[in-house]
Design an enzyme around this catalytic site. Structure first.
Site, PDB file in Angstrom:
ATOM      1  N   TYR A 197       0.763  -1.247   0.000  1.00 23.21           N
ATOM      2  CA  TYR A 197       0.000   0.000   0.000  1.00 23.21           C
ATOM      3  C   TYR A 197       0.798   1.304   0.000  1.00 23.21           C
ATOM      4  O   TYR A 197       0.222   2.370  -0.180  1.00 23.21           O
ATOM      5  CB  TYR A 197      -0.990  -0.011   1.175  1.00 23.21           C
ATOM      6  CG  TYR A 197      -2.099  -1.028   0.965  1.00 23.21           C
ATOM      7  CD1 TYR A 197      -3.183  -0.730   0.150  1.00 23.21           C
ATOM      8  CD2 TYR A 197      -2.040  -2.288   1.535  1.00 23.21           C
ATOM      9  CE1 TYR A 197      -4.186  -1.659  -0.066  1.00 23.21           C
ATOM     10  CE2 TYR A 197      -3.039  -3.233   1.321  1.00 23.21           C
ATOM     11  CZ  TYR A 197      -4.102  -2.907   0.520  1.00 23.21           C
ATOM     12  OH  TYR A 197      -5.100  -3.834   0.284  1.00 23.21           O
ATOM     13  N   PHE A 251      -9.586  -5.005  10.909  1.00 20.27           N
ATOM     14  CA  PHE A 251     -10.885  -4.903  10.235  1.00 20.27           C
ATOM     15  C   PHE A 251     -10.761  -5.222   8.767  1.00 20.27           C
ATOM     16  O   PHE A 251      -9.673  -5.331   8.251  1.00 20.27           O
ATOM     17  CB  PHE A 251     -11.493  -3.506  10.437  1.00 20.27           C
ATOM     18  CG  PHE A 251     -10.561  -2.356  10.125  1.00 20.27           C
ATOM     19  CD1 PHE A 251     -10.400  -1.901   8.820  1.00 20.27           C
ATOM     20  CD2 PHE A 251      -9.840  -1.717  11.143  1.00 20.27           C
ATOM     21  CE1 PHE A 251      -9.550  -0.833   8.534  1.00 20.27           C
ATOM     22  CE2 PHE A 251      -8.991  -0.659  10.862  1.00 20.27           C
ATOM     23  CZ  PHE A 251      -8.838  -0.215   9.553  1.00 20.27           C
TER      24      PHE A 251
END
Ligand SMILES: CC(C)(COP(=O)(O)OP(=O)(O)OC[C@H]1O[C@@H](n2cnc3c(N)ncnc32)[C@H](O)[C@@H]1OP(=O)(O)O)[C@@H](O)C(=O)NCCC(=O)NCCS
Length: 405
Positions: free
Chosen positions: A123, A405
């Site tokens: 990322y 998450f």
């Protein structure tokens, strides 16, 4: 090649899009029941699906979070369920999904995005910076004694997961309010995630337990944990797996951990996702014995540099001017002056030149400009600029995100 990437418009599309990442977990493509449950926390239109003809070949979601940052709370896109089917990998679908998703996040006015990365190499290119660390420990019962004596005021009680729904969230909320990196959990979130206990998620351990700790009758701490009971040559080699444990004041944190460390029959305690400045290091008589291993936790992306920098508080009003590069969202690039807690565009000479991903790293207070300087990830353009910026960005607490998450 450009791909057809659009938000999901039906629960069937949503199920297919999140089913892409499901493939890598062993397979739940198109599982409608699972999709309905996911949709309680992740609105359909916040999942983008990449299509090849009439097939969905990629998915990327963004949970609308309220994330604690130093001195405040900001709207934050919690990036999740990102996946591309193996038949279509390395053809630019992820890059395209990230572009469409970040444009959408910006349009919605969320100045920040955050994620847990399945692999650390992915990322950075999209402007995310490593913003917090998480610790994993395994502590033998034989060396789990605490330095301080037991607090007379402390009482623990086991509660059912149903009872926990009313008792535990207020404690979490008090910790969240003062801990950068923690996000608000809705009642749906608690019910479907933290206080759910589907047997297929137990991984060979026992059921999920909840304990609440009261100090002088006030509920001040809790732990969610599982026990795995095993015997070898007549003695227990069982262990406690701590899912989440916290207290809203130091004595509560200490006493809830004492409960976990003293459970009879258990030979060891395992925990992960601990904050890097967890008090256990100072509470234990033998802290080396917990063998703490660190790994990257939250990755942060300033989607709107000016709004994000202005949304947190600072230790000093002193000015710092940044020359920011942002190849993926060029509208963020250029010179920004931060002073008195507000960031504005400027023509003034810059103090520091850095990529937006580095700003993501320092944003929550988990990484210093000095560390980045020593890693050759930013340039000082004025004398001691990194140290001056560190004095402005200083926080008393390291960021902590206790949940993937
Ligand atoms: C990771 C994944 C989403 C990548 O999708 P993809 O469509 O193959 O990626 P892209 O072709 O768009 O690659 C974009 C860039 O990322 C790089 N990249 C892709 N996957 C990577 C990985 N796992 N590690 C490091 N770099 C990676 C590519 O090399 C490319 O680099 P470039 O910018 O230098 O050209 C896909 O492989 C996947 O679904 N993996 C399993 C599930 C997963 O890990 N999801 C992420 C959850 S956080």
């Amino acid at each position: 090649m450009t791909w057809d990437i659009r938000p999901c418009a039906s629960i069937e599309e949503f199920a297919e899009a999140i089913g892409v990442i499901g493939h890598y977990f062993g397979g739940w493509p198109g599982d409608l029941e699972r999709a309905q449950q996911f949709a309680r926390n992740l609105p359909l239109e916040r999942v983008h699906a990449a299509r090849d003809g009439d097939r969905i070949v990629g998915g990327a979601g963004a949970i609308p979070f309220r994330l604690t940052v130093p001195g405040g709370v900001v709207d934050c896109a919690g990036v999740t369920v990102v996946g591309v089917v193996p038949t279509h990998r390395r053809r630019g679908i992820l890059a395209e999904m990230m572009r469409v998703q970040l444009d959408d996040v910006r349009r919605r006015g969320e100045p920040l995005a955050a994620l847990w990365a399945s692999e650390e190499g992915i990322y950075g290119r999209f402007g995310y910076g490593l913003a917090s660390l998480a610790g994993e420990i395994e502590l033998a019962r034989s060396h789990s004694g605490l330095r301080a004596p037991r607090a007379e005021a402390a009482r623990t009680r086991l509660v059912t997961l149903e009872e926990a729904k009313s008792v535990v969230p207020p404690i979490y909320d008090r910790v969240r309010a003062v801990t950068p990196g923690m996000f608000e959990r809705s009642a749906d979130w608690w019910e479907t995630r933290n206080l759910a206990d589907p047997p297929d998620r137990r991984d060979g351990a026992g059921e999920k337990n909840a304990v609440v700790l009261a100090l002088d009758g006030r509920d001040a701490g809790y732990a969610l944990y599982r026990l795995t009971q095993k015997w070898e040559a007549g003695s227990s080699i069982g262990y406690v797996t701590v899912i989440e444990a916290m207290g809203d004041e130091p004595v509560a944190t200490r006493e809830v951990w004492r409960f976990l460390l003293e459970l009879d029959w258990m030979a060891s305690v395992k925990a992960s996702l601990l904050s890097v400045d967890h008090p256990l290091l100072h509470l234990l008589r033998y802290p080396r014995r917990m063998k703490m291993r660190l790994a990257d936790a939250l990755w942060c992306r300033l989607v709107d540099v000016g709004t994000a920098l202005s949304a947190r508080t600072y230790a000093s009003p002193d000015p710092v001017v940044f020359e920011v590069t942002d190849a993926f969202l060029p509208e963020n690039g250029g010179r920004w002056r931060l002073a008195d807690g507000r960031a504005e565009r400027t023509d003034a000479d810059a103090d520091l030149a850095l990529d937006v991903s580095e700003l993501g790293s320092v944003y929550l207070g988990g990484v210093s400009f000095g560390e980045l300087l020593r890693a050759d990830l930013l340039r000082e353009l004025t004398l001691d600029a990194a140290a001056r910026a560190d004095a402005v960005f200083a926080t008393g607490v390291k960021p902590w995100c206790p949940e993937i998450f």
